[in-house]
Design an enzyme around this catalytic site. Structure first.
Site, PDB file in Angstrom:
ATOM      1  N   PRO A 176     -25.109 141.351  -9.854  1.00 19.94           N
ATOM      2  CA  PRO A 176     -26.080 140.134  -9.127  1.00 19.94           C
ATOM      3  C   PRO A 176     -26.086 138.935  -9.777  1.00 19.94           C
ATOM      4  CG  PRO A 176     -27.128 142.346 -10.262  1.00 19.94           C
ATOM      5  CD  PRO A 176     -25.806 142.685 -10.572  1.00 19.94           C
ATOM      6  N   GLU A 177     -26.233 137.979  -8.913  1.00 22.24           N
ATOM      7  CA  GLU A 177     -26.400 136.795  -9.179  1.00 22.24           C
ATOM      8  C   GLU A 177     -27.745 136.091  -8.861  1.00 22.24           C
ATOM      9  OE1 GLU A 177     -22.986 134.248  -8.442  1.00 22.24           O
ATOM     10  OE2 GLU A 177     -21.791 135.961  -8.289  1.00 22.24           O
TER      11      GLU A 177
END
Ligand SMILES: [Zn+2]
Length: 273
Positions: A2-3
């Site tokens: 996840p960014e």
């Protein structure tokens, strides 16, 4: 992994579920997830703390408690779930925060790469996880000048610089590729070789793409589809990431995939010279 936009989405979902609830106690089933302090102290100090709010810095989730901040990095596959205590645990549940409502905030992580730190509230910005983070990708914090200064002595690729959390916080592999495509910059270009026109364009595209991705709830890719509370829709806007061999939306040239900074990197060999 996840960014920023995906972590922001997780934060919004969790806020609706756990704010103002008190952690009665915590059960640690896999101690390596707790980075600091030692597990015994983690357990004794978090007991009785109320979850006041949840914030985000870069890719880190920050649970603001009465006296502490719980810093959580989901890394590859970490996720939170809020369940009734009667719901059976899965084998990937590693930490359980039992809440005063009888619910449990559960941390699940197939790969066990995620990490948590419990930090004294007034020392949170000094914690090693956060102290070296660069500005958030919003115009109030990220200026063209800050990017220019960062790149001024960088002999490595611009792709590597974008992944460096010291330049801008929160960008990972997906958005780095999308930003460079938007800016028309080849990912292997050396950081210090960018012209001031390119830096201005890059600055604009970093903020623009990250804002749009946050507004879409992030990107949900098949393998990550269960990792977040709600699915995002930015995958519909991806132009190069995961598109190797398909036609560029601008010029129809097949999108190329190479390895830069040890990461699969997608770009158009015609639009990004
Ligand atoms: Zn193209």
């Amino acid at each position: 992994m996840p960014e920023l936009p995906e972590v922001e989405n997780v934060k919004k979902g969790l806020k609706e579920l756990v704010i103002n609830k008190q952690i009665k106690y915590v059960t640690v089933l896999w101690g390596n997830i707790v980075k600091d302090p030692i597990v015994e102290t983690f357990i004794s100090e978090i007991k009785g703390q109320r979850i006041i709010t949840i914030e985000r810095r870069g890719k880190f989730l920050l649970f603001v408690l009465d006296d502490y901040v719980l810093i959580s990095h989901l890394r590859m596959e970490g996720k939170f779930r809020v369940e009734q205590s009667s719901v059976p645990l899965t084998k990937h549940t590693h930490i359980i925060f039992t809440l005063d409502t009888g619910e449990e905030l559960r941390y699940l992580d197939v790969r066990k790469f995620g990490r948590m730190s419990l930090v004294d509230k007034n020392r949170v910005s000094l914690h090693p996880s956060l102290a070296s983070l660069g500005p958030e990708p919003v115009c109030e914090e990220l200026t063209v000048e800050k990017i220019r200064l960062f790149l001024s002595n960088k002999k490595r690729s611009i792709k590597s610089c974008l992944l460096d959390q010291k330049m801008v916080a929160g960008i990972g592999n997906i958005y780095a590729d999308e930003i460079l495509f938007a800016s028309g910059i080849h990912p292997a270009r050396i950081g210090e070789s960018l012209t001031s026109t390119e830096i201005s364009k890059l600055h604009h595209d970093i903020i623009d793409i990250m804002e749009k991705a946050v507004a879409s709830g992030g990107t949900t890719i098949r393998t990550y589809s269960n990792a977040y509370g709600r699915e995002g829709s930015f995958q519909q806007n991806l132009k190069v990431y995961g598109k190797a061999g398909t036609a560029c939306v601008n010029c129809q040239t097949p999108i190329n995939k190479i390895k830069i900074a040890q990461r699969g990197t997608h770009f158009c060999p015609n639009c990004q010279i």
